[in-house]
Design a protein around this motif. Sequence first.
Motif, PDB file in Angstrom:
ATOM      1  N   LEU B 302      -7.405 -27.099  12.845  1.00  0.00           N
ATOM      2  CA  LEU B 302      -7.051 -27.544  14.194  1.00  0.00           C
ATOM      3  C   LEU B 302      -7.431 -26.463  15.198  1.00  0.00           C
ATOM      4  O   LEU B 302      -7.450 -25.276  14.879  1.00  0.00           O
ATOM      5  N   GLY B 303      -7.683 -26.874  16.410  1.00  0.00           N
ATOM      6  CA  GLY B 303      -7.973 -25.916  17.478  1.00  0.00           C
ATOM      7  C   GLY B 303      -6.686 -25.334  18.030  1.00  0.00           C
ATOM      8  O   GLY B 303      -5.602 -25.555  17.486  1.00  0.00           O
ATOM      9  N   LYS B 304      -6.803 -24.611  19.135  1.00  0.00           N
ATOM     10  CA  LYS B 304      -5.609 -23.972  19.673  1.00  0.00           C
ATOM     11  C   LYS B 304      -4.664 -24.994  20.311  1.00  0.00           C
ATOM     12  O   LYS B 304      -5.060 -26.115  20.615  1.00  0.00           O
ATOM     13  N   ASN B 305      -3.431 -24.560  20.447  1.00  0.00           N
ATOM     14  CA  ASN B 305      -2.369 -25.388  21.029  1.00  0.00           C
ATOM     15  C   ASN B 305      -2.000 -26.616  20.207  1.00  0.00           C
ATOM     16  O   ASN B 305      -1.398 -27.553  20.711  1.00  0.00           O
ATOM     17  N   LYS B 306      -2.410 -26.606  18.958  1.00  0.00           N
ATOM     18  CA  LYS B 306      -2.014 -27.734  18.099  1.00  0.00           C
ATOM     19  C   LYS B 306      -1.160 -27.222  16.953  1.00  0.00           C
ATOM     20  O   LYS B 306      -1.457 -26.220  16.326  1.00  0.00           O
ATOM     21  N   LYS B 307      -0.102 -27.949  16.696  1.00  0.00           N
ATOM     22  CA  LYS B 307       0.874 -27.579  15.671  1.00  0.00           C
ATOM     23  C   LYS B 307       0.377 -27.921  14.280  1.00  0.00           C
ATOM     24  O   LYS B 307      -0.189 -28.990  14.089  1.00  0.00           O
ATOM     25  N   GLY B 308       0.603 -27.061  13.313  1.00  0.00           N
ATOM     26  CA  GLY B 308       0.224 -27.396  11.944  1.00  0.00           C
ATOM     27  C   GLY B 308       0.585 -26.301  10.961  1.00  0.00           C
ATOM     28  O   GLY B 308       1.257 -25.326  11.311  1.00  0.00           O
ATOM     29  N   PHE B 309       0.121 -26.497   9.727  1.00  0.00           N
ATOM     30  CA  PHE B 309       0.355 -25.492   8.686  1.00  0.00           C
ATOM     31  C   PHE B 309      -0.378 -24.200   9.044  1.00  0.00           C
ATOM     32  O   PHE B 309      -1.516 -24.240   9.499  1.00  0.00           O
ATOM     33  N   ILE B 310       0.256 -23.079   8.779  1.00  0.00           N
ATOM     34  CA  ILE B 310      -0.399 -21.797   9.008  1.00  0.00           C
ATOM     35  C   ILE B 310      -1.150 -21.373   7.751  1.00  0.00           C
ATOM     36  O   ILE B 310      -0.573 -21.310   6.674  1.00  0.00           O
ATOM     37  N   GLN B 311      -2.441 -21.120   7.906  1.00  0.00           N
ATOM     38  CA  GLN B 311      -3.221 -20.499   6.832  1.00  0.00           C
ATOM     39  C   GLN B 311      -3.491 -19.065   7.259  1.00  0.00           C
ATOM     40  O   GLN B 311      -3.883 -18.815   8.396  1.00  0.00           O
ATOM     41  N   LEU B 312      -3.256 -18.116   6.372  1.00  0.00           N
ATOM     42  CA  LEU B 312      -3.477 -16.712   6.706  1.00  0.00           C
ATOM     43  C   LEU B 312      -4.624 -16.137   5.894  1.00  0.00           C
ATOM     44  O   LEU B 312      -4.710 -16.336   4.690  1.00  0.00           O
ATOM     45  N   LEU B 313      -5.499 -15.438   6.593  1.00  0.00           N
ATOM     46  CA  LEU B 313      -6.612 -14.768   5.940  1.00  0.00           C
ATOM     47  C   LEU B 313      -6.404 -13.270   6.061  1.00  0.00           C
ATOM     48  O   LEU B 313      -5.946 -12.791   7.097  1.00  0.00           O
ATOM     49  N   SER B 314      -6.726 -12.543   5.005  1.00  0.00           N
ATOM     50  CA  SER B 314      -6.584 -11.091   5.064  1.00  0.00           C
ATOM     51  C   SER B 314      -7.638 -10.460   4.166  1.00  0.00           C
ATOM     52  O   SER B 314      -7.908 -10.960   3.078  1.00  0.00           O
ATOM     53  N   VAL B 315      -8.234  -9.380   4.624  1.00  0.00           N
ATOM     54  CA  VAL B 315      -9.232  -8.717   3.780  1.00  0.00           C
ATOM     55  C   VAL B 315      -8.581  -7.736   2.815  1.00  0.00           C
ATOM     56  O   VAL B 315      -9.251  -7.101   2.019  1.00  0.00           O
ATOM     57  N   LEU B 316      -7.259  -7.615   2.869  1.00  0.00           N
ATOM     58  CA  LEU B 316      -6.570  -6.638   2.021  1.00  0.00           C
ATOM     59  C   LEU B 316      -6.483  -6.992   0.531  1.00  0.00           C
ATOM     60  O   LEU B 316      -6.735  -6.133  -0.307  1.00  0.00           O
ATOM     61  N   PRO B 317      -6.084  -8.204   0.172  1.00  0.00           N
ATOM     62  CA  PRO B 317      -5.835  -8.457  -1.258  1.00  0.00           C
ATOM     63  C   PRO B 317      -7.088  -8.344  -2.128  1.00  0.00           C
ATOM     64  O   PRO B 317      -8.021  -9.129  -1.990  1.00  0.00           O
ATOM     65  N   THR B 318      -7.102  -7.353  -2.979  1.00  0.00           N
ATOM     66  CA  THR B 318      -8.225  -7.192  -3.895  1.00  0.00           C
ATOM     67  C   THR B 318      -7.783  -7.320  -5.354  1.00  0.00           C
ATOM     68  O   THR B 318      -8.549  -7.763  -6.194  1.00  0.00           O
ATOM     69  N   SER B 319      -6.521  -6.962  -5.633  1.00  0.00           N
ATOM     70  CA  SER B 319      -6.101  -7.028  -7.035  1.00  0.00           C
ATOM     71  C   SER B 319      -5.489  -8.377  -7.401  1.00  0.00           C
ATOM     72  O   SER B 319      -5.167  -8.628  -8.544  1.00  0.00           O
ATOM     73  N   TYR B 320      -5.325  -9.239  -6.410  1.00  0.00           N
ATOM     74  CA  TYR B 320      -4.816 -10.593  -6.657  1.00  0.00           C
ATOM     75  C   TYR B 320      -5.452 -11.517  -5.617  1.00  0.00           C
ATOM     76  O   TYR B 320      -5.772 -11.072  -4.509  1.00  0.00           O
TER      77      TYR B 320
END
Lengths: 400, 367
Positions: B302-320
Motif C-alpha cells: 500500500l502507499g502512504k496514508n493507508k492502514k495495513g499490516f506492517i512489514q519490516l525490513l532490516s539489513v541486520l539479521p544475518t544469522s537468522y
Amino acid sequence: MQLTKYLKVKKLAGALNLNNSQAVSEIFDKTKCDFLEDLSKKIINDKNSKKFGDLIAFAFWIRKKNIFSIKKKNYNNEIRTGRGLTFHITPSNVALNFAYSFVVSFISGNTNIVRVSNRDFEQNKIFFKILNNILKKKKYLLIKKSNIFIQYKYDNLISEKLSSMCDNRIIWGSDKTINQMRKFNLKPSCMEVLFPDKYSLSIINLNNIKKTNDKKLREIAFKFFNDSFLFNQNSCTSPHLIIWLGKSNSNYFKFWNILDSLASNNKNFYLTDKNVYDKFDKFCQISAKNNNVSASKITSKLYRMILSKLPKDISNLRHGDGYFFEFFTNKLENIKLNLNAKIQTVTYFGLKKIEFKKFIRSKKPIGINRIVPVGRASEFNEFWDGYDLVRVLSKKIELR
Amino acid sequence: MSKSINKNYGEIFQEEKIFHLSKYEKNIFLKFHLNKLTNYHKDNCFEYKNICKNLGYNKQLKDVELGKLPFIPVSLFKNLDLKSVKENKIIKVMNSSGTTNNKVSRIFLDKENSTNQVQVLKRIFSEVTKFEQRVPMLIIDNKERVFKKESFSARSAAFFGFSKFGRDYTFLINNKGQADTKILKSFLKKNINQKILIFGFTDSIWKDFFTNQDVLKIKPDLKDATIIHGGGWKKLEAEKISTNKFKDFVAKNFNISSNKVINYYGMIEQTGSIFFECEKNDYFHTSIFSDIIVRNKDLKELGKNKKGFIQLLSVLPTSYPGHSLLTEDIGIVLGEDDCNCGKKGKYFKVLGRVKKSEIRGCSDAID
C-alpha cells in the motif's frame, strides 16, 4: 418439577416438567409433525427470515412433506417410540445447528433439553420469536411443557446435573468438549450420540471436468464453493483436500478461476486481519517443513498447495478461511488414504455411486461417514456421521 | 551451509550518517543488500528456502524491488527454529514474550549478528538522544526480573540493549513489585543537574512511575532526563491513554519537555534496527538500515496514508532469516524524506495489533 427453578439457566423457549413422561411419543407423531409444519410456514412467511438462507433451508427441511418422505423412505410400518429425555449440547459457532438437533430427536419421540450457544445470532432470535408464538397455541401445550431451549455459561454443575437425568445425550464436538462431558455420569441406559472433530474432502474426476461445458463447470464450482465456504471453511463438512482423478486440463484452471472470483465477491466470505495473518503464517509453517508440496498458489482469497504425496495423517492438512490441499492420482482404487482417519464427508463429482459401493466394500473405510455429491456436503439429514439418528434416538418394542 | 555472508559485511554499519539517504539512494542501498541477504538465507536455512520456493522464489534473486521481496510472518520464529549459521556459531538465543498461545520466539545470534545489532542500536540511539557519553540510568523495572537466568526475554533484551548508553544502573521496582521512592530520591540527588536516562516498558513506566501515588507525592524534577519507553500501548489503550495524553501528563507533572519523552517501536526478531519517535512529531522513523512497507489484506503493498499490516525490513539479521518480516501490527506510513524534523526515510505510526478473532465452525461447544 420445573427445570429452570433449580438450575441457573436462561430459558429461550418452552418449559420442562420433568415428570411429564406422557410427552414421549411414537416416532413421527402426528401432533409433532403438525407442529413442525406450522413452524415451517411461519418461518417461511416471516419477512425477517428471508435474509437468512440457513433459516429458510431449515424451514424447508421440517415441512410436513419432507418429514413424511423421510418417514416413508426409511421408517414406514415400524413401531418405535422415543427413549425419553434428550440433552443436546450444540455448537457455539453455528447458528441453527441446535434446531436440527432438536427436530431429529423430537420426531424420534423424545422430550428435549437443548443447550443453545451464548452467541447472538440474528437468525436464532427470529427463530425463537416465532417458536414462542407457536408454543402459545393450546394444542401444543404438551409440546411446550416437554421441551426446553436454554443458555448457560459453561458450567460443570449444570452439565453434570442435566447429564445425570437424560436418556439420550447428543454432543456436537469438539473432541475437547466430548472429553470434558464424558467425566459426568449418565444413566446406565443412556444413549450417547457424539460428533467429534472431523475432516472432509472431495474427490473429483478430471476426465469428466474436461468434458464439461462452461455453464455446467460454473455450476459445479458454485456448488463446491457453497460446500467449502460455509462458515469460512470451518464447518466439519467443508472440504480441505481435493483428490483429483486424472490430469489437469484447461477446465481445471477455469474451475479455480471461478472459485477465486466467487470467493472474492462473496460477502459472507469475510476474513479479518487476524484470519489473513494466520493463513499466511500457516502457509509458511507448512512450507518450511513439508517437502511434499510440489507447487503452491496464493491468490487474493485462496491458498492452494499441491501435494506430491499424501501424508499418513491428513487431519493436519486443514486451516480453513480458503485454504486447499490438492492431490492428483489416476483412479479411485489407487487412493492410498488412511481410511481409518476421522473423515466425515467425502463429496464427489464425475463418479458413479456404484464405483463408491465397490470402493466401500473393498476398502472398508471405517473412518468415512458420508459420501455425497458436490453441493450437498452441508445438507443435514436423518443420517449423520454414521448414525441413523431416528433409530438411535428411539427404541423398538418387540412384539411377537 | 556456506560461510559468513560477507567478510566485510559489518562495514555497512559504519556509515557516518544513518538518516541521510534520500528515497532513491536508500532504495539502491537496501535493494542490493536485501537481495543478497535473501539469497544468503535461502542458501543457508533449509526451512526458509522451502518457504521461498512455495512463495514462488525458486531462483536466485537479483534486483528484486523491496516491495516484491519475500517476507515471512514474525510469529514463525515461535513455531520453528530458524537459523542460517551452524549450531556451534550461535552465541546467544533470544526469546520474546509470547502472545500467541504463549509460545516464545527463538532468535539465534552468532557473534557477527550480535555485534552488528549493538553497533546499529548505538548509532540510532545516540542520534536521537544526542548523548555523547554514558549517563546515569534509572530503570523502571525489577532487577531480578531483568536478570532472570532462565530466559533472555524481551525485558532483558531491551535493558541490555539500552544499558550500553547508561551507567550507575538503578532499578526502581523492589521485590514487592513497588516503586521504591527512597531509591528514586537518592538517584536524583546523586545525579542532580546531570543528564540522566530513564527507561522502562510503556505500561510499567506509566503505572509504576508516572502515575504512582508515592512518586507523584515527590514530584521529581526531570528537566535533565530523557525518557525512553516502548513495548506497546496495548494495556494503556485499554485505559484510553493516548500518546498525547501520556506526554502531556508527564510534561505537566515532572517538568520535562515532551520531546524528551521518547517512544520506541521494535521487536526482538529485529533487534538493533529500532524506530524512535522524532522530536517534532510522534512518528517513528526508519534509519538507512531498515524500512517499512504497509500491506493490505491481500498482502499487496500500500502507499502512504493507508492502514495495513506492517512489514519490516532490516539489513541486520544475518544469522537468522529475519530481514523481511510481516508483523501482526497494523500501521500507516505517513511520508518519506519530508518530516519536518529533517530526517530522511519513511516515517510511520503503529495503530495496534491485529485482533484475535472468533473461530467459526461447527465444534467447540464450550464457550
